[in-house]
Design a protein around this motif. Structure first.
Motif, PDB file in Angstrom:
ATOM      1  N   GLY A 175      -7.429  36.779  -3.598  1.00  0.00           N
ATOM      2  CA  GLY A 175      -8.804  36.407  -3.771  1.00  0.00           C
ATOM      3  C   GLY A 175      -9.223  35.386  -4.993  1.00  0.00           C
ATOM      4  O   GLY A 175      -9.821  34.464  -4.806  1.00  0.00           O
ATOM      5  N   GLN A 176      -8.362  35.853  -5.899  1.00  0.00           N
ATOM      6  CA  GLN A 176      -8.507  35.000  -7.406  1.00  0.00           C
ATOM      7  C   GLN A 176      -8.109  33.556  -7.005  1.00  0.00           C
ATOM      8  O   GLN A 176      -8.493  32.611  -7.724  1.00  0.00           O
ATOM      9  CB  GLN A 176      -7.761  35.845  -8.428  1.00  0.00           C
ATOM     10  CG  GLN A 176      -8.676  36.945  -9.068  1.00  0.00           C
ATOM     11  CD  GLN A 176      -8.089  37.492 -10.100  1.00  0.00           C
ATOM     12  OE1 GLN A 176      -6.930  36.995 -10.737  1.00  0.00           O
ATOM     13  NE2 GLN A 176      -8.321  38.633 -10.642  1.00  0.00           N
TER      14      GLN A 176
ATOM     15  N   TYR B 283     -10.248  30.128  -7.417  1.00  0.00           N
ATOM     16  CA  TYR B 283     -10.005  29.125  -8.311  1.00  0.00           C
ATOM     17  C   TYR B 283      -9.871  27.725  -7.652  1.00  0.00           C
ATOM     18  O   TYR B 283     -10.124  26.903  -8.026  1.00  0.00           O
ATOM     19  CB  TYR B 283      -8.528  29.292  -8.898  1.00  0.00           C
ATOM     20  CG  TYR B 283      -8.237  28.428  -9.758  1.00  0.00           C
ATOM     21  CD1 TYR B 283      -8.584  28.009 -11.043  1.00  0.00           C
ATOM     22  CD2 TYR B 283      -7.000  27.383  -9.455  1.00  0.00           C
ATOM     23  CE1 TYR B 283      -8.336  27.152 -11.995  1.00  0.00           C
ATOM     24  CE2 TYR B 283      -6.668  26.370 -10.554  1.00  0.00           C
ATOM     25  CZ  TYR B 283      -7.240  26.256 -11.601  1.00  0.00           C
ATOM     26  OH  TYR B 283      -6.701  25.343 -12.463  1.00  0.00           O
ATOM     27  N   ALA B 284      -9.148  27.677  -6.328  1.00  0.00           N
ATOM     28  CA  ALA B 284      -9.082  26.728  -5.557  1.00  0.00           C
ATOM     29  C   ALA B 284     -10.552  26.242  -5.068  1.00  0.00           C
ATOM     30  O   ALA B 284     -10.798  24.931  -5.080  1.00  0.00           O
ATOM     31  CB  ALA B 284      -8.191  26.976  -4.193  1.00  0.00           C
ATOM     32  N   SER B 285     -11.520  27.075  -4.620  1.00  0.00           N
ATOM     33  CA  SER B 285     -12.586  26.747  -4.451  1.00  0.00           C
ATOM     34  C   SER B 285     -13.520  25.972  -5.694  1.00  0.00           C
ATOM     35  O   SER B 285     -14.040  25.024  -5.441  1.00  0.00           O
ATOM     36  CB  SER B 285     -13.532  28.163  -3.880  1.00  0.00           C
ATOM     37  OG  SER B 285     -14.846  27.443  -3.472  1.00  0.00           O
ATOM     38  N   MET B 286     -13.138  26.420  -6.637  1.00  0.00           N
ATOM     39  CA  MET B 286     -13.882  25.936  -7.963  1.00  0.00           C
ATOM     40  C   MET B 286     -13.300  24.461  -8.164  1.00  0.00           C
ATOM     41  O   MET B 286     -14.100  23.712  -8.581  1.00  0.00           O
ATOM     42  CB  MET B 286     -13.705  26.743  -9.237  1.00  0.00           C
ATOM     43  CG  MET B 286     -14.245  26.401 -10.281  1.00  0.00           C
ATOM     44  SD  MET B 286     -13.878  27.256 -11.658  1.00  0.00           S
ATOM     45  CE  MET B 286     -12.155  27.253 -11.896  1.00  0.00           C
ATOM     46  N   GLN B 287     -11.945  24.259  -8.014  1.00  0.00           N
ATOM     47  CA  GLN B 287     -11.480  23.096  -8.241  1.00  0.00           C
ATOM     48  C   GLN B 287     -11.843  21.905  -7.369  1.00  0.00           C
ATOM     49  O   GLN B 287     -12.181  20.708  -7.593  1.00  0.00           O
ATOM     50  CB  GLN B 287      -9.948  22.988  -8.334  1.00  0.00           C
ATOM     51  CG  GLN B 287      -9.384  23.787  -9.366  1.00  0.00           C
ATOM     52  CD  GLN B 287      -9.394  23.269 -10.744  1.00  0.00           C
ATOM     53  OE1 GLN B 287     -10.441  23.530 -11.574  1.00  0.00           O
ATOM     54  NE2 GLN B 287      -8.540  22.380 -10.922  1.00  0.00           N
ATOM     55  N   LEU B 288     -12.126  22.572  -5.950  1.00  0.00           N
ATOM     56  CA  LEU B 288     -12.628  21.706  -4.917  1.00  0.00           C
ATOM     57  C   LEU B 288     -14.009  21.078  -5.174  1.00  0.00           C
ATOM     58  O   LEU B 288     -14.462  20.018  -4.812  1.00  0.00           O
ATOM     59  CB  LEU B 288     -12.346  22.253  -3.707  1.00  0.00           C
ATOM     60  CG  LEU B 288     -10.934  22.339  -2.916  1.00  0.00           C
ATOM     61  CD1 LEU B 288     -10.975  23.305  -1.979  1.00  0.00           C
ATOM     62  CD2 LEU B 288     -10.422  20.931  -2.563  1.00  0.00           C
TER      63      LEU B 288
ATOM     64  N   THR C 104     -12.788  20.919   3.361  1.00  0.00           N
ATOM     65  CA  THR C 104     -11.735  21.809   2.974  1.00  0.00           C
ATOM     66  C   THR C 104     -12.245  22.868   1.895  1.00  0.00           C
ATOM     67  O   THR C 104     -11.776  23.915   1.980  1.00  0.00           O
ATOM     68  CB  THR C 104     -10.708  21.102   2.069  1.00  0.00           C
ATOM     69  OG1 THR C 104     -10.284  19.964   2.567  1.00  0.00           O
ATOM     70  CG2 THR C 104      -9.511  21.505   1.537  1.00  0.00           C
ATOM     71  N   SER C 105     -13.348  22.445   1.167  1.00  0.00           N
ATOM     72  CA  SER C 105     -13.858  23.264   0.424  1.00  0.00           C
ATOM     73  C   SER C 105     -14.482  24.545   1.063  1.00  0.00           C
ATOM     74  O   SER C 105     -14.648  25.596   0.682  1.00  0.00           O
ATOM     75  CB  SER C 105     -14.844  22.558  -0.472  1.00  0.00           C
ATOM     76  OG  SER C 105     -15.628  23.603  -1.395  1.00  0.00           O
TER      77      SER C 105
END
Length: 229
Positions: free
Chosen positions: A49-50, A54-59, A77-78
């Motif tokens: 989940g974390q 983090y990937a969502s935030m970066q995207l 992708t986001s």
């Protein structure tokens, strides 16, 4: 006659001891399974989940900096990552018995049906009949939920169903749980040795509930559990 009575008593004692032993083995297996599922639920929520968060935030940060011809792809992708994060969190809830107990029996079933609808089925439904009555032994609540999960899992893997329905019928002395799909069904006799059916049956026996599964080819599957309050 005295010898025969003693022999009969010894045989009955052996049967009772074997029954108690089998129940203890089933209980221990169930507890081990719950601990394993709980651990997996934690791992999904805390680690996977974390990472997805983090990937969502970066995207999201990349969208504003991406060239115009890539913005749509990055945005898509986001959205996929966000949806994956939502699914992981929903799945982690259904695996952790502490979360299930905190959410409550009906809400846990609703959460699972909502997750399955997003993943597989075109429609899912939870119907509650009568006045809701709490299940006093919370371990029994978990066992009933796991039996339903086993049924759901089999429906996802084998049924090719489009709809899934669960009915909780609260009566004075018992709760009748019915789960049904509209899939291709199967021959009950040929499936009696399957691990899924064995798991559901052994869990039901553990809480002294009656369990039945009805199906015919091309007529879906119906699970019925009678649980005594």
């Amino acid at each position: 006659m005295t010898f025969q009575k003693r022999k009969n008593k010894l045989l009955l004692d052996q049967i009772e001891k074997q029954k108690a032993f089998d129940e203890e083995i089933s209980r221990t297996q169930s507890e081990i399974q719950e601990q394993t599922l709980k651990h997996i639920g934690w791992e999904l929520h805390d680690n996977v989940g974390q990472l997805l968060a983090y990937a969502s935030m970066q995207l999201n940060m990349l969208i504003s900096k991406a060239p115009d011809d890539l913005k749509v792809k990055v945005s898509e992708t986001s959205d996929i990552v966000k949806e994956s994060l939502k699914e992981v969190r929903s799945l982690s809830k259904s695996l952790n018995n502490d979360v299930i107990l905190n959410m409550g029996f009906e809400d846990s079933i609703s959460n699972e049906l909502d997750r399955l609808k997003r993943m597989k089925f075109s429609s899912t439904e939870l119907v509650i009949v009568g006045f809701q009555k709490p299940i006093e032994d919370k371990k029994h609540e978990i066992v009933l939920f796991r039996i339903l999960q086993e049924f759901f899992s089999n429906s996802v893997k084998y049924s090719e169903a489009e709809s899934l329905k669960v009915t909780l019928d609260y009566q004075d002395t018992q709760l009748i749980i019915t789960a049904a799909d509209n899939g291709k069904g199967f021959d009950i006799d040929s499936a009696k040795k399957g691990s899924g059916l064995i798991n559901m049956k052994s869990r039901a026996e553990l809480i002294h509930a009656t369990f039945s599964l009805e199906s015919q080819p091309n007529e879906g599957v119906i699970l019925t559990i009678n649980y005594q309050f």
